[in-house]
Design a protein around this motif. Sequence first.
Motif, PDB file in Angstrom:
ATOM      1  N   VAL A 276       0.840  -1.207   0.000  1.00 19.40           N
ATOM      2  CA  VAL A 276       0.000   0.000   0.000  1.00 19.40           C
ATOM      3  C   VAL A 276       0.874   1.255   0.000  1.00 19.40           C
ATOM      4  O   VAL A 276       0.598   2.229  -0.724  1.00 19.40           O
ATOM      5  CB  VAL A 276      -0.960  -0.005   1.205  1.00 19.40           C
ATOM      6  N   LEU A 277       1.959   1.247   0.791  1.00 17.90           N
ATOM      7  CA  LEU A 277       2.824   2.428   0.856  1.00 17.90           C
ATOM      8  C   LEU A 277       3.568   2.621  -0.481  1.00 17.90           C
ATOM      9  O   LEU A 277       3.583   3.734  -1.045  1.00 17.90           O
ATOM     10  CB  LEU A 277       3.823   2.279   1.995  1.00 17.90           C
ATOM     11  N   GLY A 278       4.170   1.554  -1.004  1.00 20.51           N
ATOM     12  CA  GLY A 278       4.957   1.672  -2.229  1.00 20.51           C
ATOM     13  C   GLY A 278       4.096   1.969  -3.452  1.00 20.51           C
ATOM     14  O   GLY A 278       4.332   2.933  -4.187  1.00 20.51           O
ATOM     15  N   TYR A 279       3.061   1.156  -3.662  1.00 17.10           N
ATOM     16  CA  TYR A 279       2.221   1.346  -4.839  1.00 17.10           C
ATOM     17  C   TYR A 279       1.383   2.621  -4.720  1.00 17.10           C
ATOM     18  O   TYR A 279       1.153   3.333  -5.715  1.00 17.10           O
ATOM     19  CB  TYR A 279       1.316   0.134  -5.040  1.00 17.10           C
ATOM     20  N   GLY A 280       0.966   2.904  -3.460  1.00 25.56           N
ATOM     21  CA  GLY A 280       0.198   4.138  -3.263  1.00 25.56           C
ATOM     22  C   GLY A 280       1.021   5.369  -3.573  1.00 25.56           C
ATOM     23  O   GLY A 280       0.517   6.349  -4.131  1.00 25.56           O
ATOM     24  N   ALA A 281       2.346   5.339  -3.220  1.00 27.47           N
ATOM     25  CA  ALA A 281       3.219   6.479  -3.519  1.00 27.47           C
ATOM     26  C   ALA A 281       3.352   6.670  -5.025  1.00 27.47           C
ATOM     27  O   ALA A 281       3.383   7.807  -5.526  1.00 27.47           O
ATOM     28  CB  ALA A 281       4.586   6.259  -2.876  1.00 27.47           C
ATOM     29  N   LEU A 282       3.411   5.550  -5.777  1.00 32.12           N
ATOM     30  CA  LEU A 282       3.456   5.660  -7.249  1.00 32.12           C
ATOM     31  C   LEU A 282       2.186   6.304  -7.798  1.00 32.12           C
ATOM     32  O   LEU A 282       2.232   7.139  -8.708  1.00 32.12           O
ATOM     33  CB  LEU A 282       3.636   4.266  -7.860  1.00 32.12           C
ATOM     34  N   GLY A 285       2.318   9.982  -7.136  1.00 35.68           N
ATOM     35  CA  GLY A 285       3.232  10.635  -8.071  1.00 35.68           C
ATOM     36  C   GLY A 285       2.629  10.768  -9.455  1.00 35.68           C
ATOM     37  O   GLY A 285       2.934  11.718 -10.191  1.00 35.68           O
ATOM     38  N   ALA A 286       1.733   9.841  -9.819  1.00 40.56           N
ATOM     39  CA  ALA A 286       1.091   9.895 -11.138  1.00 40.56           C
ATOM     40  C   ALA A 286      -0.223  10.664 -11.094  1.00 40.56           C
ATOM     41  O   ALA A 286      -0.986  10.634 -12.061  1.00 40.56           O
ATOM     42  CB  ALA A 286       0.857   8.484 -11.646  1.00 40.56           C
ATOM     43  N   ASP A 287      -0.490  11.346  -9.969  1.00 37.55           N
ATOM     44  CA  ASP A 287      -1.730  12.116  -9.764  1.00 37.55           C
ATOM     45  C   ASP A 287      -2.983  11.258  -9.919  1.00 37.55           C
ATOM     46  O   ASP A 287      -4.056  11.750 -10.285  1.00 37.55           O
ATOM     47  CB  ASP A 287      -1.794  13.284 -10.759  1.00 37.55           C
TER      48      ASP A 287
END
Length: 595
Positions: A276-282, A285-287
């Motif tokens: 959730v943290l890693g994919y959510g940060a992506l 970043g992609a708005d």
Amino acid sequence: MATTKSFLAASPLLRLLAIYREMPFRFTVTALLYALVNGSMAWQQWLIGHAVDEVRNGQVVVRTAEGGLDFDRAWFWLAALIGLAGARAVVQYGAGVLALIIGQELLTIIRERILAQVQRLDLTYHWRHGIGELITRTTRDSDKVRDALVGFWRQVVETGMALTASLAILFWYGPTLGIVPLLAMLTGLTILLHQTDRLVALDRVVGEAYDAVNQDLSEGINGVRVVKAFGLEATRIDRFQTQVTRFTDAARDALAYATRNIPVPQTIVALSHVWVLGYGALLVGADQLTVGALVAALLAANTLVLRVESIGTIIQTFADARASAARIWELLDEEPAIRSGERLLASGPLGLRLERVRLAAPGGGRDILTDLSFRAAPGEIVAIVGNTGSGKSALLSLLPRLADIDGGSILVGTDARGWTDIRALDTGSLRHKVHVVPQESFLFSDSLAANLRFARPEATDDELRHALALAAGDEILDHLPDGFDTKLGDRGVTLSGGQRQRLCLARALLSGAAILALDDATSALDAATERRVLENIKGLRDRGSPVTLLIVSSKLSTILMADRVLLLAGGRIAASGTHDELSKDSAAYRDLMGI
């Protein structure tokens, strides 16, 4: 419907949980409250994310045209979040109290059923299983089930709803964001459930070891006089220590297995945080995701991980409870070997007829009684003699159906009123009229009055005195400091053996029994006291309320008081007559009596 019943029968714990059907209203209200609490949790997490987005966008605290700061939106969010948290806390408290109440009520129902079943089962079941096993079922096993039932709401219902709500909010923000936590959770649960059978098997071993501990403890306490008489204190302590060590080793094995295996699935589920943290940060970043939504998703993932981590404890608790529930149902499902009839015995004198009675030895082997027949008239006193192991006590136990015959018939009644097979009679009615007094005198740790009224609760003090007088026990009352209110102690420890026997005789006479069987129940009485007791019982014939008396005894003084003597040998009546007749005509009787 049949499928549901078979599923419940295969799931001992679910069978106990099914008792919740007896309280449908409270069950429904509690479930709805937990649904409300956990549904609002997802809403609360969504609101926190929305509030974070407004803070990031500068919408919570804004500068006015005059140059000041407007906190209205900040106060709104503060009030909304605090109010929602407070409301959830109140509802959760109410749900917890209701869950505790119905869980304890369910436990009460289970224990009442266990006690009722223990009283309902015949003596052969108790002889096979022993007191230690029954104590374990009503203490340790019930406590294990209580832990599962009282925690059912928080550990199963609330956890299940919390997991559903957490996954729902993750999928709300994006299917890809929620699919990995869902797969991790399913993988972890599969591993945990796979371990359940092993945990159940280990706990069953622990339960059996606990049976042995209870059995050894009860025997050590009840037999303390024998232990001290033979100086066996050290031996008993070593024996008990061995049983405790077995129990400890079994418990350690179960705990080691749980400690070694349960953390593995918990670690797998904890990877949800990383995803959730890693994919959510992506996504941020992609708005494709706002920062507030990421915060809300992390809160949901945190709830998911924490709840699944607690499932390890839940699984262990329920595995233990499942093993205990199975042991409880083994007791509750047991059917008495002796089934009560429906007919009631009328009041009045009763005679006894045994016709070709056969009683098999437990577990097979030679019959204890074979083709045994005799008759006792109302009010007759019959002495039964025989070598040790000839079946005298077994014979008496058949009369009130403490054990059942394997052939022939036993009838009670009179020639005038007719005869009835005891198997057709209601056992309560039969045992009220046909009573056996064993040699071992059992008294409860209660008052003298309570012990006597055990036979007839409504008896007056005058009736208690009359029963004591019949049993030659009236002087016992005179020597007790508080009269009828005197506490007798555990098993009547404050009294002598003869006093205990007379009180048990008084209790039997107070019950109004028409047929009374004394299984060496006057062995501790001196000849004069015993003669007084038997003369008193004989005297009831002249007062119109004769008691048919069967006496098992090896004392000549007792046998001389009988109207007739039966010699039991080879499983049947070998000789019958008065003492004088048998002394003259039966060599076996003379050898037995040492004449």
